[in-house]
Motif scaffolding. Structure first.
Motif, PDB file in Angstrom:
ATOM      1  N   THR A  57       0.492  -1.210   0.098  1.00 24.26           N
ATOM      2  CA  THR A  57      -0.044  -0.116  -0.172  1.00 24.26           C
ATOM      3  C   THR A  57       0.919   1.160  -0.475  1.00 24.26           C
ATOM      4  N   ILE A  58       0.071   2.518  -0.451  1.00 23.99           N
ATOM      5  CA  ILE A  58       0.851   3.901  -0.473  1.00 23.99           C
ATOM      6  C   ILE A  58      -0.020   4.458   0.714  1.00 23.99           C
ATOM      7  N   LYS A  59       0.888   4.445   1.482  1.00 20.87           N
ATOM      8  CA  LYS A  59       0.392   5.851   3.060  1.00 20.87           C
ATOM      9  C   LYS A  59       0.145   7.011   2.916  1.00 20.87           C
ATOM     10  N   ALA A  60      -0.704   7.957   3.164  1.00 23.04           N
ATOM     11  CA  ALA A  60      -0.473   9.633   3.069  1.00 23.04           C
ATOM     12  C   ALA A  60      -1.375  10.149   4.145  1.00 23.04           C
ATOM     13  N   ALA A  61       0.041  10.710   4.221  1.00 19.30           N
ATOM     14  CA  ALA A  61      -0.605  11.869   4.928  1.00 19.30           C
ATOM     15  C   ALA A  61       0.107  13.821   5.364  1.00 19.30           C
ATOM     16  N   VAL A  62      -1.555  14.128   6.237  1.00 20.83           N
ATOM     17  CA  VAL A  62      -1.318  15.534   5.420  1.00 20.83           C
ATOM     18  C   VAL A  62      -1.397  16.289   6.601  1.00 20.83           C
ATOM     19  N   PHE A  63       0.172  17.435   7.201  1.00 16.94           N
ATOM     20  CA  PHE A  63       0.591  17.624   8.522  1.00 16.94           C
ATOM     21  C   PHE A  63      -0.275  19.356   8.029  1.00 16.94           C
ATOM     22  N   ILE A  96       8.076  11.611  -0.069  1.00 13.89           N
ATOM     23  CA  ILE A  96       8.316  10.989  -0.446  1.00 13.89           C
ATOM     24  C   ILE A  96       8.958  10.026  -0.377  1.00 13.89           C
ATOM     25  N   VAL A  97       8.777   8.849   0.581  1.00 14.16           N
ATOM     26  CA  VAL A  97       9.311   7.953   1.351  1.00 14.16           C
ATOM     27  C   VAL A  97      10.092   6.484   0.928  1.00 14.16           C
ATOM     28  N   THR A  98       9.878   5.512   0.137  1.00 14.17           N
ATOM     29  CA  THR A  98      10.853   5.023   0.025  1.00 14.17           C
ATOM     30  C   THR A  98      11.551   3.676   0.121  1.00 14.17           C
ATOM     31  N   ILE A  99      10.967   2.543   0.324  1.00 16.04           N
ATOM     32  CA  ILE A  99      11.954   1.302   1.147  1.00 16.04           C
ATOM     33  C   ILE A  99      12.664   0.730  -0.291  1.00 16.04           C
ATOM     34  N   GLY A 100      14.228   1.154  -0.075  1.00 14.14           N
ATOM     35  CA  GLY A 100      15.121   0.098  -1.091  1.00 14.14           C
ATOM     36  C   GLY A 100      15.658   1.610  -1.658  1.00 14.14           C
ATOM     37  N   GLY A 101      16.796   1.458  -1.216  1.00 11.42           N
ATOM     38  CA  GLY A 101      17.799   2.756  -1.528  1.00 11.42           C
ATOM     39  C   GLY A 101      18.993   2.175  -3.572  1.00 11.42           C
ATOM     40  N   LEU A 102      19.727   2.528  -3.498  1.00 12.24           N
ATOM     41  CA  LEU A 102      20.315   2.991  -4.562  1.00 12.24           C
ATOM     42  C   LEU A 102      20.732   1.023  -5.158  1.00 12.24           C
ATOM     43  N   SER A 126       7.338  -3.007   3.419  1.00 17.54           N
ATOM     44  CA  SER A 126       6.568  -1.531   4.395  1.00 17.54           C
ATOM     45  C   SER A 126       5.934  -0.202   2.989  1.00 17.54           C
ATOM     46  N   SER A 127       5.288  -0.095   4.069  1.00 19.19           N
ATOM     47  CA  SER A 127       4.873   1.109   2.865  1.00 19.19           C
ATOM     48  C   SER A 127       5.455   2.317   2.333  1.00 19.19           C
ATOM     49  N   THR A 128       5.010   2.541   1.164  1.00 21.84           N
ATOM     50  CA  THR A 128       5.491   3.578   0.572  1.00 21.84           C
ATOM     51  C   THR A 128       4.826   4.762   2.302  1.00 21.84           C
ATOM     52  N   LEU A 129       5.652   6.084   1.656  1.00 18.38           N
ATOM     53  CA  LEU A 129       4.983   7.126   2.532  1.00 18.38           C
ATOM     54  C   LEU A 129       5.209   8.442   2.230  1.00 18.38           C
ATOM     55  N   ARG A 186      -5.542  11.356   7.220  1.00 11.89           N
ATOM     56  CA  ARG A 186      -4.755  10.218   6.631  1.00 11.89           C
ATOM     57  C   ARG A 186      -5.557   9.488   5.600  1.00 11.89           C
ATOM     58  N   PHE A 187      -4.252   8.882   4.960  1.00 14.99           N
ATOM     59  CA  PHE A 187      -5.233   8.298   3.481  1.00 14.99           C
ATOM     60  C   PHE A 187      -4.235   6.877   3.309  1.00 14.99           C
ATOM     61  N   GLU A 188      -5.129   5.978   2.781  1.00 10.64           N
ATOM     62  CA  GLU A 188      -4.099   4.702   2.282  1.00 10.64           C
ATOM     63  C   GLU A 188      -4.883   3.746   0.580  1.00 10.64           C
ATOM     64  N   PHE A 189      -3.732   3.608   0.082  1.00 11.42           N
ATOM     65  CA  PHE A 189      -4.582   3.520  -1.243  1.00 11.42           C
ATOM     66  C   PHE A 189      -4.065   1.784  -1.174  1.00 11.42           C
ATOM     67  N   SER A 190      -5.058   1.059  -1.538  1.00 14.16           N
ATOM     68  CA  SER A 190      -4.414  -0.073  -1.734  1.00 14.16           C
ATOM     69  C   SER A 190      -4.674  -0.729  -3.523  1.00 14.16           C
ATOM     70  N   GLY A 191      -4.820  -1.610  -3.689  1.00 14.63           N
ATOM     71  CA  GLY A 191      -5.605  -2.315  -5.165  1.00 14.63           C
ATOM     72  C   GLY A 191      -3.704  -2.553  -5.802  1.00 14.63           C
ATOM     73  N   SER A 192      -4.632  -3.335  -6.659  1.00 15.57           N
ATOM     74  CA  SER A 192      -3.373  -2.287  -8.553  1.00 15.57           C
ATOM     75  C   SER A 192      -2.481  -1.471  -7.858  1.00 15.57           C
ATOM     76  N   LEU A 193      -0.912  -1.383  -8.404  1.00 13.79           N
ATOM     77  CA  LEU A 193       0.132  -0.283  -8.395  1.00 13.79           C
ATOM     78  C   LEU A 193      -0.802  -0.266  -9.271  1.00 13.79           C
ATOM     79  N   LEU A 194      -1.561  -0.112 -10.595  1.00 13.58           N
ATOM     80  CA  LEU A 194      -1.373   0.997 -11.480  1.00 13.58           C
ATOM     81  C   LEU A 194      -2.489   1.649 -11.334  1.00 13.58           C
ATOM     82  N   LYS A 195      -3.385   0.889 -10.215  1.00  9.37           N
ATOM     83  CA  LYS A 195      -5.005   1.514  -9.598  1.00  9.37           C
ATOM     84  C   LYS A 195      -4.129   2.629  -8.342  1.00  9.37           C
ATOM     85  N   GLN A 196      -3.413   2.179  -7.723  1.00  7.47           N
ATOM     86  CA  GLN A 196      -2.520   2.920  -6.684  1.00  7.47           C
ATOM     87  C   GLN A 196      -2.093   4.171  -7.013  1.00  7.47           C
ATOM     88  N   MET A 197      -1.226   4.635  -8.401  1.00  8.70           N
ATOM     89  CA  MET A 197      -0.611   5.251  -9.166  1.00  8.70           C
ATOM     90  C   MET A 197      -1.420   6.095  -9.253  1.00  8.70           C
TER      91      MET A 197
END
Length: 305
Positions: free
Chosen positions: A67-73, A158-164, A145-148, A84-95
């Motif tokens: 999932t992709i989790k989003a928060a507004v501050f 935007i914070v994503t697991i997976g460095g270089l 882990s979700s993308t934040l 806060r929001f959480e987006f799920s489903g196919s990666l294309l739908k999340q996009m």
């Protein structure tokens, strides 16, 4: 520590869940006039040689566990949480869902000069698009882990697991060099014309800020990729404001550019002024909506409005 993985191998591994639905994926392929029958699903590595769904299939299905989790501050820190929001489903739908969400928070400022109106958005649309695509295509999906995504008044992070990926340096990606972690996933996005060429995302983000004083910030570790997109209109509003500031007010604004918050005592010390002078300065700046006052008594702090 997050281990080094071959994203291509992860994509091609057999999915533990074989009860998958692809309604959204099929609709996207249909809209792009691309066939997606059994043979094409094998070609795209959604189905393996034994006719079973791969992890790539899982990522593109309605059953995708990521999932992709989003928060507004409010303001520029995580102190005051708004939504806060959480987006799920196919990666294309999340996009698509996440881009619509980001677009809602990308406000437009209109300036009228004579008969001409100029509309400017807070964030370059290409920067939002490429940062989002980068977070999806290059994520390390062997971890759950979700993308934040964090939306502030002055920036989007935007914070994503997976460095270089192995063999790449930060300088390499700035130049547009790319070693794909998820080659098959990237190929799907390429065929759907969501990405034009591999490795061009980061240079496009940087270039989209060429006309602004503020610049994107990219932070990379062996585990995490973080991109911060600054609000271009926030910087413009401060620049306009500075033209009408007194010398001392200008110094206070500069202090607040370097620090999230300041106290009255900070101003007294840095400007070598009395307590009464500092109080008067701050009161005027609050009344003129240059800064805002937070807290009470000894805990009062000030930040840019």
């Amino acid at each position: 520590m997050i281990r080094d993985t071959d994203g291509d191998n992860f994509e091609e591994l057999r999915s533990l869940n074989q009860n998958l639905d692809f309604d959204f994926l099929k609709k996207e392929f249909e809209d792009a006039n691309i066939k997606l029958e059994h043979s094409q699903m094998k070609t795209f590595n959604i189905i393996d040689e034994d006719g079973l769904y791969t992890n790539l299939g899982l990522l593109l299905s309605e059953q995708c566990p990521h999932t992709i989790k989003a928060a507004v501050f409010e303001g520029s820190t995580k102190e005051i949480f708004k939504d806060r929001f959480e987006f799920s489903g196919s990666l294309l739908k999340q996009m698509k869902d996440v881009y619509s969400f980001l677009n809602r928070y990308n406000r437009t400022n209109s300036e009228i000069t004579g008969l001409k109106r100029t509309d400017t958005r807070e964030y370059p649309e290409i920067a939002l698009r490429e940062a989002l695509l980068n977070s999806i295509v290059h994520k390390e999906y062997s971890y759950s882990s979700s993308t934040l995504i964090s939306v502030f008044d002055d920036k989007i992070e935007i914070v994503t697991i997976g460095g270089l990926t192995k063999g790449l340096s930060e300088d390499d990606i700035m130049l547009g060099v790319s070693i794909l972690r998820n080659r098959n996933l990237a190929n799907i996005f390429y065929r759907l014309k969501l990405i034009e060429a591999y490795g061009t995302g980061i240079p496009k983000i940087i270039e989209s800020y060429n006309e602004y004083n503020v610049k994107p910030k990219i932070e990379i570790s062996s585990n995490v990729f973080k991109i911060t997109l600054p609000n271009t209109l926030k910087e413009k509003s401060i620049s306009k404001l500075e033209k009408n500031l007194s010398d001392k007010e200008y110094l206070i604004v500069n202090m607040l550019k370097e620090n999230e918050y300041i106290k009255r005592t900070d101003i007294e010390k840095n400007l070598s002024i009395s307590s009464s002078t500092a109080i008067k300065l701050l009161r005027n700046m609050v009344e003129n909506s240059i800064i805002e006052k937070l807290g009470k008594g000894k805990n009062v702090i000030y930040r840019l409005k």
